[in-house]
Design a protein around this motif. Structure first.
Motif, mmCIF file in Angstrom:
data_model
loop_
_atom_site.group_PDB
_atom_site.id
_atom_site.type_symbol
_atom_site.label_atom_id
_atom_site.label_comp_id
_atom_site.label_asym_id
_atom_site.label_seq_id
_atom_site.Cartn_x
_atom_site.Cartn_y
_atom_site.Cartn_z
ATOM 1 N N ASP A 1 41.572 8.100 3.746
ATOM 2 C CA ASP A 1 40.297 7.563 4.235
ATOM 3 C C ASP A 1 39.919 6.280 3.490
ATOM 4 O O ASP A 1 39.462 5.306 4.100
ATOM 5 C CB ASP A 1 39.174 8.591 4.067
ATOM 6 C CG ASP A 1 39.281 9.760 5.026
ATOM 7 O OD1 ASP A 1 40.047 9.674 6.027
ATOM 8 O OD2 ASP A 1 38.608 10.782 4.778
ATOM 9 N N ILE A 2 40.118 6.282 2.187
ATOM 10 C CA ILE A 2 39.809 5.098 1.385
ATOM 11 C C ILE A 2 40.695 3.924 1.815
ATOM 12 O O ILE A 2 40.216 2.796 1.988
ATOM 13 C CB ILE A 2 39.975 5.396 -0.117
ATOM 14 C CG1 ILE A 2 38.880 6.349 -0.588
ATOM 15 C CG2 ILE A 2 39.981 4.108 -0.948
ATOM 16 C CD1 ILE A 2 39.118 6.953 -1.957
ATOM 17 N N TYR B 1 42.080 3.450 4.668
ATOM 18 C CA TYR B 1 41.629 3.008 5.991
ATOM 19 C C TYR B 1 40.386 2.137 5.868
ATOM 20 O O TYR B 1 40.283 1.083 6.494
ATOM 21 C CB TYR B 1 41.356 4.231 6.877
ATOM 22 C CG TYR B 1 40.841 3.863 8.250
ATOM 23 C CD1 TYR B 1 41.711 3.396 9.233
ATOM 24 C CD2 TYR B 1 39.489 3.967 8.549
ATOM 25 C CE1 TYR B 1 41.243 3.044 10.492
ATOM 26 C CE2 TYR B 1 39.005 3.621 9.795
ATOM 27 C CZ TYR B 1 39.889 3.160 10.771
ATOM 28 O OH TYR B 1 39.411 2.812 11.996
ATOM 29 N N ASP B 2 39.410 2.578 5.057
ATOM 30 C CA ASP B 2 38.179 1.805 4.871
ATOM 31 C C ASP B 2 38.463 0.434 4.257
ATOM 32 O O ASP B 2 37.852 -0.569 4.638
ATOM 33 C CB ASP B 2 37.191 2.555 3.974
ATOM 34 C CG ASP B 2 36.586 3.771 4.650
ATOM 35 O OD1 ASP B 2 36.676 3.900 5.892
ATOM 36 O OD2 ASP B 2 36.021 4.620 3.925
ATOM 37 N N LEU B 3 39.369 0.376 3.292
ATOM 38 C CA LEU B 3 39.663 -0.882 2.624
ATOM 39 C C LEU B 3 40.551 -1.801 3.445
ATOM 40 O O LEU B 3 40.517 -3.026 3.269
ATOM 41 C CB LEU B 3 40.322 -0.609 1.267
ATOM 42 C CG LEU B 3 39.413 0.009 0.214
ATOM 43 C CD1 LEU B 3 40.226 0.432 -1.004
ATOM 44 C CD2 LEU B 3 38.305 -0.949 -0.177
ATOM 45 N N ASP B 4 41.335 -1.239 4.353
ATOM 46 C CA ASP B 4 42.268 -2.042 5.141
ATOM 47 C C ASP B 4 41.549 -3.113 5.954
ATOM 48 O O ASP B 4 42.068 -4.205 6.142
ATOM 49 C CB ASP B 4 43.098 -1.142 6.057
ATOM 50 C CG ASP B 4 44.217 -1.912 6.728
ATOM 51 O OD1 ASP B 4 44.866 -2.727 6.048
ATOM 52 O OD2 ASP B 4 44.439 -1.702 7.941
ATOM 53 N N GLU B 5 40.351 -2.821 6.408
ATOM 54 C CA GLU B 5 39.626 -3.803 7.214
ATOM 55 C C GLU B 5 39.243 -5.045 6.401
ATOM 56 O O GLU B 5 38.927 -6.078 6.966
ATOM 57 C CB GLU B 5 38.387 -3.181 7.846
ATOM 58 C CG GLU B 5 37.305 -2.798 6.859
ATOM 59 C CD GLU B 5 36.135 -2.099 7.518
ATOM 60 O OE1 GLU B 5 35.121 -2.772 7.755
ATOM 61 O OE2 GLU B 5 36.260 -0.893 7.789
ATOM 62 N N HIS B 6 39.310 -4.966 5.080
ATOM 63 C CA HIS B 6 38.942 -6.100 4.232
ATOM 64 C C HIS B 6 40.151 -6.906 3.759
ATOM 65 O O HIS B 6 39.979 -7.968 3.153
ATOM 66 C CB HIS B 6 38.143 -5.616 3.024
ATOM 67 C CG HIS B 6 36.914 -4.874 3.423
ATOM 68 N ND1 HIS B 6 35.837 -5.472 4.023
ATOM 69 C CD2 HIS B 6 36.607 -3.557 3.334
ATOM 70 C CE1 HIS B 6 34.912 -4.574 4.274
ATOM 71 N NE2 HIS B 6 35.355 -3.400 3.869
#
Length: 127
Positions: A89-90, A92-97
């Motif tokens: 999950d982390i 995935y959340d960071l991938d957008e940045h």
């Protein structure tokens, strides 16, 4: 040509040392380079975070088998499974940045430019 057998415990120790070295380097890099390195670290496929996530997933699968055979408490498997899910999950959340970080790392920093105003990191609500 065959490759020598690697001791996985020694390999884990060496990777840990290398991560420490990377941490030390990251703390000393100029902002542009540090931003690029962080983007590489966060790469879910080829980065450190993706690699660690894969390791924890593999550990969870191992622990599941061992728990099913009564060799490990089920709690160990459940904890590893939760950790794998959280890391995924982390990532995935960071991938957008990552794109933003890569873009910033490719921008030249003007030598005499006025530094940007700091952005507020905490927004306070008024009652």
């Amino acid at each position: 040509m065959t490759h020598p057998t690697v001791n996985p415990v020694l390999l884990a120790d060496e990777i840990t040392r290398q991560l420490g070295r990377l941490t030390d380097h990251l703390a000393q890099l100029p902002p542009t380079e540090a931003t690029f390195v962080i983007a590489r670290i966060l790469d879910p496929d080829d980065g450190v975070l993706g690699g660690v996530t894969s390791l924890v997933i593999a550990g969870s699968r191992f622990a599941k088998t061992q728990a099913e055979q009564g060799r490990l408490p089920a709690e160990v498997w459940l904890a590893l499974g939760r950790a794998a899910n959280e890391l995924d999950d982390i990532a995935y959340d960071l991938d957008e940045h990552r794109t933003t970080l890569r873009h910033l790392s490719q921008q030249p920093i003007p030598a005499a430019a006025k530094p940007p105003a700091p952005a507020p990191l905490v927004v306070r609500r008024h009652r």
